[in-house]
Write a protein that holds these residues in place. Structure first.
Motif, mmCIF file in Angstrom:
data_model
loop_
_atom_site.group_PDB
_atom_site.id
_atom_site.type_symbol
_atom_site.label_atom_id
_atom_site.label_comp_id
_atom_site.label_asym_id
_atom_site.label_seq_id
_atom_site.Cartn_x
_atom_site.Cartn_y
_atom_site.Cartn_z
ATOM 1 N N ALA A 132 90.073 -16.652 4.375
ATOM 2 C CA ALA A 132 89.530 -16.836 3.027
ATOM 3 C C ALA A 132 90.587 -16.491 1.988
ATOM 4 C CB ALA A 132 88.297 -15.961 2.823
ATOM 5 N N GLN A 133 90.678 -17.320 0.961
ATOM 6 C CA GLN A 133 91.720 -17.148 -0.052
ATOM 7 C C GLN A 133 91.323 -16.176 -1.158
ATOM 8 O OE1 GLN A 133 94.903 -18.553 0.316
ATOM 9 N NE2 GLN A 133 93.941 -18.804 2.328
ATOM 10 N N GLU A 134 90.047 -15.862 -1.250
ATOM 11 C CA GLU A 134 89.611 -14.912 -2.273
ATOM 12 C C GLU A 134 88.533 -14.010 -1.708
ATOM 13 O OE1 GLU A 134 86.219 -17.153 -4.823
ATOM 14 O OE2 GLU A 134 88.273 -17.824 -5.217
ATOM 15 N N ASP A 135 88.422 -12.820 -2.289
ATOM 16 C CA ASP A 135 87.445 -11.839 -1.842
ATOM 17 C C ASP A 135 86.038 -12.369 -2.106
ATOM 18 O OD1 ASP A 135 86.797 -9.508 -0.625
ATOM 19 O OD2 ASP A 135 87.387 -8.192 -2.270
ATOM 20 N N PRO A 136 85.175 -12.435 -1.085
ATOM 21 C CA PRO A 136 83.842 -12.989 -1.288
ATOM 22 C C PRO A 136 82.916 -12.027 -2.029
ATOM 23 C CG PRO A 136 84.010 -12.128 0.921
ATOM 24 C CD PRO A 136 85.392 -12.010 0.310
ATOM 25 N N GLU A 137 81.944 -12.580 -2.694
ATOM 26 C CA GLU A 137 80.865 -11.780 -3.263
ATOM 27 C C GLU A 137 79.926 -11.387 -2.136
ATOM 28 O OE1 GLU A 137 77.248 -12.137 -6.574
ATOM 29 O OE2 GLU A 137 78.566 -13.855 -6.168
ATOM 30 N N THR A 138 79.368 -10.192 -2.185
ATOM 31 C CA THR A 138 78.408 -9.745 -1.184
ATOM 32 C C THR A 138 77.103 -9.370 -1.870
ATOM 33 O OG1 THR A 138 79.212 -7.458 -1.273
ATOM 34 C CG2 THR A 138 80.196 -8.911 0.387
ATOM 35 N N VAL A 139 76.000 -9.690 -1.204
ATOM 36 C CA VAL A 139 74.671 -9.411 -1.750
ATOM 37 C C VAL A 139 73.811 -8.775 -0.666
ATOM 38 C CG1 VAL A 139 72.544 -10.426 -2.652
ATOM 39 C CG2 VAL A 139 74.758 -11.287 -3.428
ATOM 40 N N LEU A 140 73.187 -7.660 -0.975
ATOM 41 C CA LEU A 140 72.255 -7.005 -0.059
ATOM 42 C C LEU A 140 70.832 -7.366 -0.466
ATOM 43 C CD1 LEU A 140 71.827 -4.941 2.264
ATOM 44 C CD2 LEU A 140 71.599 -3.186 0.488
ATOM 45 N N ILE A 141 70.065 -7.883 0.476
ATOM 46 C CA ILE A 141 68.656 -8.197 0.238
ATOM 47 C C ILE A 141 67.852 -6.982 0.700
ATOM 48 C CG2 ILE A 141 66.750 -9.737 0.823
ATOM 49 C CD1 ILE A 141 68.862 -11.931 1.261
ATOM 50 N N PRO A 142 67.289 -6.221 -0.229
ATOM 51 C CA PRO A 142 66.701 -4.926 0.120
ATOM 52 C C PRO A 142 65.372 -5.035 0.868
ATOM 53 C CG PRO A 142 66.343 -5.408 -2.202
ATOM 54 C CD PRO A 142 67.220 -6.503 -1.680
#
Length: 224
Positions: A132-142
């Protein structure tokens, strides 16, 4: 052909049994379950040497029982695969190896969604290692994972679906960081479903290839 799956949550056993029966009936899959190692990692908040040792014992048991290849289905435990002995490592596949390669191949912005906080960082690192060329966004589904652990799969699915629908307006590819999340993909709207990647089917295809022709030295990620 014989392969083995190492799980840390019970429902994944049935998931992979069903997938193998449908997509790879020629493959005999053994299943090893270790809920305790996952509970310790979550309680500790990080991986430790003992987790790598525990995984090594499970992998060796699977190979001794005739498995041509081994799949670690827990994304949280997957980084321990890198600590395996050099003569064993090429025969072990992480659940998200092929998943992250596919995400990179799409050439889009990538968002990693998880229900278990401990999975986010290992998944992010695997995506970066895949190119991956860029840092991915991360999302936590609570709350969804708590329901999953309690055996309330209906509530897990409801919360997970709601969380994924909330991501509809985000651009690019959405990667489901845990194999357990794949159970709801068929309920997503078609336009969103096309943008979502999950690991079980991709990983099973790679596992079938490895079991038929066990790698000797090349990295599973490179060959998948």
């Amino acid at each position: 052909m014989t392969a083995a799956c190492i799980h840390t949550v019970i429902p994944l056993i049935e998931l992979f049994r069903t997938l193998a029966a449908r997509s790879a009936p020629q493959l005999h899959v053994m299943h090893i379950l270790d809920e305790a190692v996952f509970a310790r990692i979550r309680h500790r908040g990080r991986l430790d040497r003992e987790d790598s040792e525990r995984l090594r014992s499970h992998v060796q048991a699977a190979l001794d029982a005739g498995a041509g290849a081994v799949l670690v289905t827990c994304s949280t435990l997957s980084p321990c695969v890198e600590d395996l002995p050099v003569d064993v490592r090429p025969r072990v596949l992480k659940i998200d190896d092929v998943l992250m390669r596919e995400a990179v191949a799409r050439g889009e912005r990538t968002l990693i969604a998880a229900t278990n906080f401990a999975t986010l960082e290992p998944s992010r690192q695997t995506l970066l290692q895949a190119g991956a060329q860029e840092d991915p966004e991360t999302v936590l589904i609570p709350d969804a994972f708590a329901a999953f652990q309690a055996g309330d799969l209906a509530e897990h699915d409801r919360l997970l679906l709601r969380g994924l629908l909330d991501l509809q307006q985000r651009p690019g590819t959405i990667v489901l960081a845990q194999a357990s999340m794949a159970r709801v993909t068929h309920q997503l709207p078609e336009d969103l479903r096309r943008r979502v990647l999950s690991s079980p089917e991709l990983a099973l295809k790679a596992l079938t290839r490895f079991a038929s022709d066990p790698p000797k030295s090349a990295s599973p990620l490179a060959r998948a």
